[in-house]
Design an enzyme around this catalytic site. Structure first.
Site, short mmCIF file in Angstrom:
data_model
loop_
_atom_site.label_atom_id
_atom_site.label_comp_id
_atom_site.label_asym_id
_atom_site.label_seq_id
_atom_site.Cartn_x
_atom_site.Cartn_y
_atom_site.Cartn_z
CG ASP A 1 -0.24 0.10 2.53
OD1 ASP A 1 0.92 -0.34 2.60
OD2 ASP A 1 -0.83 0.63 3.48
CD GLU A 2 4.03 3.13 3.45
OE1 GLU A 2 5.04 3.82 3.51
OE2 GLU A 2 3.69 2.33 4.32
#
Length: 416
Positions: free
Chosen positions: A103-104
């Site tokens: 998610d990053e």
DNA sequence: TCTGGGGTCCTCAGACGA
DNA sequence: TCTGTCGTCTGAGGACCC
């Protein structure tokens, strides 16, 4: 020079991804993670966070804080597929994308501005694309380097409220001339590499904010925290971080570990689990085209005491059987009588397998090339008919049953 | 009734060869 | 031949990250 490093972080990613396929849960306290007695929270919706639930908290504690919350078992492969679509969106704007997790990611847009506009405009476009195409929201930090961009993202994020997220800035820019003003009031805990142990050591030195850390002489920091950490924190306190955005990072190790829903006492069962995990590691190695040279075993006992043992092989391998045999040999000398809570098998010192597989005398025979062919055949059958369809006899329990694959249970055992 | 899983990096200690 | 030193490698453990 403008700030051109972007840090993009999806908001409550696992929960948000679940809400896309289960929209009826919107507005409810939803928790994703291990649903069994020994699970932990991987992500909590902003509604759940307003009850004090946060990532890495035990599921048991989360249930006590909010009994009416909806607990969902994490689905790693689904999140990975959503993540790859998000990463594709990033790559429309720059080839320099460094994923940190599902998610990053860091993006270097220094070379993209003529085509796509200023970093702030690129950030807004990325947020719009992700929202339109995936139904998800994200926050973006923009700064002259990775460390500051990541900190900036924290300021851009929504905050939890009982009726859902209270919107944040969405995009936060830190320009060169604002660095000290931005950093100084922050607690030292917000610096990358400062965890609970370092916080307490700094606290004893009277250092709690970045301003105080910045005022501390470099030599004294090195004396107190060691050469690497001391120098590292001194640089960060001054806003210095020379790391580039690296688009392609080779894996350095690969492992598989599991906490069992009940402690293991049977030697046969422990052996079976070690071979099953070694099989999973071997399969992943073959899938990625890597060989491992060092085999490691991790054992956590009932009282949470944890042991790691490792052995370096003469020749690198991607065979689950070879990994399993070596991992099993490492268990000798560890007293397992109090019960085994967790087992883990891993490999380090990875090399690419197309460099050629050399065999030692030990490899020839029942663990040799024929066995490796068999493992490749097993991979193909499992790919077609499922992981339960076939496997080595060493991965069967004493009752002749193949233990359930737990690949998706990344946050602890489920309650089924 | 608790405390995951998959990683990276660092430190320290012991072994070993030059 | 023995002893000390230094650099390197390996293994164990810990801190930290998401």
């Amino acid at each position: 020079m403008t700030s051109h490093i972007l840090h993009v972080d999806m908001d409550a990613f696992f929960v948000s991804a679940e809400l896309v396929r289960r929209p009826e849960l919107r507005g409810q306290p939803v928790v994703v993670g291990g649903t069994g007695g020994r699970g932990v929270v991987a992500a909590a919706s902003y509604e759940a966070r307003s009850f004090g639930i946060f990532s890495a908290m035990s599921t048991y504690q989360a249930r006590r804080l909010c009994p009416r919350a909806i607990f969902l078992q994490g689905d790693h492969s689904y999140y990975a597929s959503v993540s790859s679509k998000v990463m594709e969106i990033f790559e429309r704007y720059t080839p320099l994308v460094e994923p940190i997790s599902l998610d990053e990611a860091f993006l270097d847009v220094g070379g993209s501005m003529r085509l796509h506009g200023l970093p702030f405009e690129i950030a807004q476009s990325i947020r719009r694309d992700i929202n339109h195409e995936q139904g998800l929201s994200c926050s973006v930090g923009i700064a002259p380097n990775k460390f500051l961009a990541k900190l900036a993202t924290e300021e851009a994020k929504p905050s939890p409220g009982p009726k859902g997220p209270i919107p944040g800035l969405g995009v936060k820019i830190v320009e060169e001339h604002e660095i000290q003003e931005f950093l100084d009031p922050l607690p030292v805990r917000s610096l990358w590499g400062v965890g609970p142990v370092t916080v307490s050591r700094l606290d004893q030195m009277g250092v709690t904010t970045v301003f105080q850390l910045r005022s501390f002489p470099r030599d004294s920091l090195i004396q107190a925290l060691g050469k690497t950490l001391g120098a590292h924190l001194h640089r960060l306190a001054h806003g210095v971080d020379e790391r580039n955005v690296e688009a392609h990072q080779a894996a350095k190790s690969l492992s598989h570990e599991e906490t069992f829903s009940e402690d293991l006492y049977s030697e046969q069962r422990i052996t079976t689990e070690i071979f099953r995990m070694a099989d999973a590691v071997g399969k992943r190695l073959r899938g990625l085209g890597f060989l491992g040279t060092t085999v490691s075993l991790k054992v956590r006992l009932k009282d949470f005491s944890t042991f790691t043992r490792s052995i370096t092989l003469l020749n690198p391998t991607d065979s689950g059987r070879v990994i399993g045999k070596n991992a099993l040999s490492l268990i000798e000398g560890i007293d397992l009588s109090s019960g085994v809570r967790l087992l883990g098998v891993g490999v380090q010192n990875l090399t690419e397998s197309d460099l050629g597989l050399q065999l030692s005398f030990d490899d020839i025979g029942k663990d040799g090339p024929e066995w490796r062919d068999a493992e490749e055949a097993i991979d193909k059958i499992q790919e077609r008919f499922g992981s339960q369809s076939i496997g080595a006899a060493s991965t069967l329990t004493e009752k002749g049953v193949r233990p359930k694959e737990k690949g998706s249970q990344q946050w602890g055992p489920s309650n089924d």
